[in-house]
Design a protein around this motif. Structure first.
Motif, PDB file in Angstrom:
ATOM      1  N   LEU A  61       0.833  -1.207   0.000  1.00  0.00           N
ATOM      2  CA  LEU A  61       0.000   0.000   0.000  1.00  0.00           C
ATOM      3  C   LEU A  61       0.870   1.261   0.000  1.00  0.00           C
ATOM      4  O   LEU A  61       0.560   2.232  -0.699  1.00  0.00           O
ATOM      5  CB  LEU A  61      -0.951  -0.009   1.191  1.00  0.00           C
ATOM      6  N   CYS A  62       1.956   1.260   0.783  1.00  0.00           N
ATOM      7  CA  CYS A  62       2.888   2.401   0.769  1.00  0.00           C
ATOM      8  C   CYS A  62       3.532   2.552  -0.608  1.00  0.00           C
ATOM      9  O   CYS A  62       3.674   3.671  -1.120  1.00  0.00           O
ATOM     10  CB  CYS A  62       3.961   2.222   1.843  1.00  0.00           C
ATOM     11  N   LEU A  63       3.906   1.442  -1.196  1.00  0.00           N
ATOM     12  CA  LEU A  63       4.515   1.471  -2.520  1.00  0.00           C
ATOM     13  C   LEU A  63       3.523   1.992  -3.561  1.00  0.00           C
ATOM     14  O   LEU A  63       3.883   2.819  -4.415  1.00  0.00           O
ATOM     15  CB  LEU A  63       4.989   0.065  -2.893  1.00  0.00           C
ATOM     16  N   TYR A  64       2.271   1.547  -3.492  1.00  0.00           N
ATOM     17  CA  TYR A  64       1.256   2.034  -4.420  1.00  0.00           C
ATOM     18  C   TYR A  64       1.022   3.527  -4.218  1.00  0.00           C
ATOM     19  O   TYR A  64       0.836   4.274  -5.182  1.00  0.00           O
ATOM     20  CB  TYR A  64      -0.062   1.279  -4.244  1.00  0.00           C
ATOM     21  N   GLY A  65       1.006   3.977  -2.979  1.00  0.00           N
ATOM     22  CA  GLY A  65       0.819   5.401  -2.701  1.00  0.00           C
ATOM     23  C   GLY A  65       1.945   6.246  -3.268  1.00  0.00           C
ATOM     24  O   GLY A  65       1.712   7.290  -3.885  1.00  0.00           O
ATOM     25  N   ALA A  66       3.184   5.806  -3.070  1.00  0.00           N
ATOM     26  CA  ALA A  66       4.340   6.537  -3.610  1.00  0.00           C
ATOM     27  C   ALA A  66       4.312   6.535  -5.136  1.00  0.00           C
ATOM     28  O   ALA A  66       4.616   7.554  -5.778  1.00  0.00           O
ATOM     29  CB  ALA A  66       5.636   5.913  -3.101  1.00  0.00           C
ATOM     30  N   ALA A  68       1.586   6.289  -7.028  1.00  0.00           N
ATOM     31  CA  ALA A  68       0.496   7.171  -7.449  1.00  0.00           C
ATOM     32  C   ALA A  68       0.923   8.637  -7.361  1.00  0.00           C
ATOM     33  O   ALA A  68       0.637   9.432  -8.273  1.00  0.00           O
ATOM     34  CB  ALA A  68      -0.742   6.929  -6.591  1.00  0.00           C
ATOM     35  N   TYR A  69       1.630   8.997  -6.289  1.00  0.00           N
ATOM     36  CA  TYR A  69       2.122  10.365  -6.153  1.00  0.00           C
ATOM     37  C   TYR A  69       3.068  10.710  -7.307  1.00  0.00           C
ATOM     38  O   TYR A  69       2.946  11.768  -7.922  1.00  0.00           O
ATOM     39  CB  TYR A  69       2.828  10.545  -4.808  1.00  0.00           C
ATOM     40  N   GLY A  70       4.003   9.823  -7.589  1.00  0.00           N
ATOM     41  CA  GLY A  70       4.931  10.051  -8.699  1.00  0.00           C
ATOM     42  C   GLY A  70       4.219  10.119 -10.030  1.00  0.00           C
ATOM     43  O   GLY A  70       4.574  10.919 -10.903  1.00  0.00           O
ATOM     44  N   TRP A  71       3.218   9.270 -10.198  1.00  0.00           N
ATOM     45  CA  TRP A  71       2.467   9.259 -11.459  1.00  0.00           C
ATOM     46  C   TRP A  71       1.725  10.580 -11.642  1.00  0.00           C
ATOM     47  O   TRP A  71       1.728  11.159 -12.735  1.00  0.00           O
ATOM     48  CB  TRP A  71       1.485   8.102 -11.489  1.00  0.00           C
ATOM     49  N   ILE A  72       1.096  11.085 -10.588  1.00  0.00           N
ATOM     50  CA  ILE A  72       0.361  12.351 -10.684  1.00  0.00           C
ATOM     51  C   ILE A  72       1.317  13.490 -11.017  1.00  0.00           C
ATOM     52  O   ILE A  72       1.015  14.346 -11.857  1.00  0.00           O
ATOM     53  CB  ILE A  72      -0.421  12.616  -9.377  1.00  0.00           C
ATOM     54  N   TRP A  73       2.486  13.507 -10.384  1.00  0.00           N
ATOM     55  CA  TRP A  73       3.492  14.523 -10.661  1.00  0.00           C
ATOM     56  C   TRP A  73       3.929  14.455 -12.118  1.00  0.00           C
ATOM     57  O   TRP A  73       4.004  15.473 -12.814  1.00  0.00           O
ATOM     58  CB  TRP A  73       4.673  14.331  -9.711  1.00  0.00           C
ATOM     59  N   MET A  74       4.221  13.236 -12.587  1.00  0.00           N
ATOM     60  CA  MET A  74       4.671  13.063 -13.963  1.00  0.00           C
ATOM     61  C   MET A  74       3.553  13.407 -14.951  1.00  0.00           C
ATOM     62  O   MET A  74       3.799  14.038 -15.977  1.00  0.00           O
ATOM     63  CB  MET A  74       5.121  11.618 -14.210  1.00  0.00           C
ATOM     64  N   ARG A  75       2.338  13.023 -14.629  1.00  0.00           N
ATOM     65  CA  ARG A  75       1.193  13.276 -15.516  1.00  0.00           C
ATOM     66  C   ARG A  75       0.991  14.775 -15.707  1.00  0.00           C
ATOM     67  O   ARG A  75       0.757  15.245 -16.816  1.00  0.00           O
ATOM     68  CB  ARG A  75      -0.055  12.641 -14.919  1.00  0.00           C
TER      69      ARG A  75
END
Length: 114
Positions: A61-66, A68-75
């Motif tokens: 869950l922590c890995l998925y959260g990190a 998702a955060y990186g994906w949103i930043w990159m997106r």
């Protein structure tokens, strides 16, 4: 000289991707072999993994959260750079594929539990 071999076979990006996949598989096998060696046998290692499944869930869950955060930043950065409809569609397909892969992974973990 590359006689008879397809051009995509010599793509640098493909080589990097295959290299990363090989490294990840190697690390996974190595971790399992070390774990089996530490506890004595494969059955005990499997039991240990089952007993600590909750910790691994929190880790995922922590890995998925990190991620998702990186994906949103990159997106956000990609959307600023390329506002075309095609770029939006590519991002959307990648997002759907990533979410589907994660859901299938978690379903397989749930189905494996007794």
């Amino acid at each position: 000289m590359r006689i008879g071999l397809p051009k995509w076979l010599f793509n640098r990006q493909l080589g990097r991707t295959l290299g990363w996949i090989a490294l990840i598989v190697f690390v996974a096998v190595a971790v399992n072999l070390v774990g089996i060696r530490l506890v004595g046998d494969a059955h005990t290692w499997s039991r240990w993994l089952d007993e600590h499944a909750g910790y691994f869930l929190v880790w995922r869950l922590c890995l998925y959260g990190a991620t998702a955060y990186g994906w949103i930043w990159m997106r956000r950065r990609l959307r600023e750079r390329d506002t075309s409809r095609e770029a939006h569609q590519r991002l959307l397909r990648a997002e759907v594929g990533a979410v589907a892969a994660i859901v299938l992974l978690e379903i397989s973990v749930l189905l494996r539990q007794p």
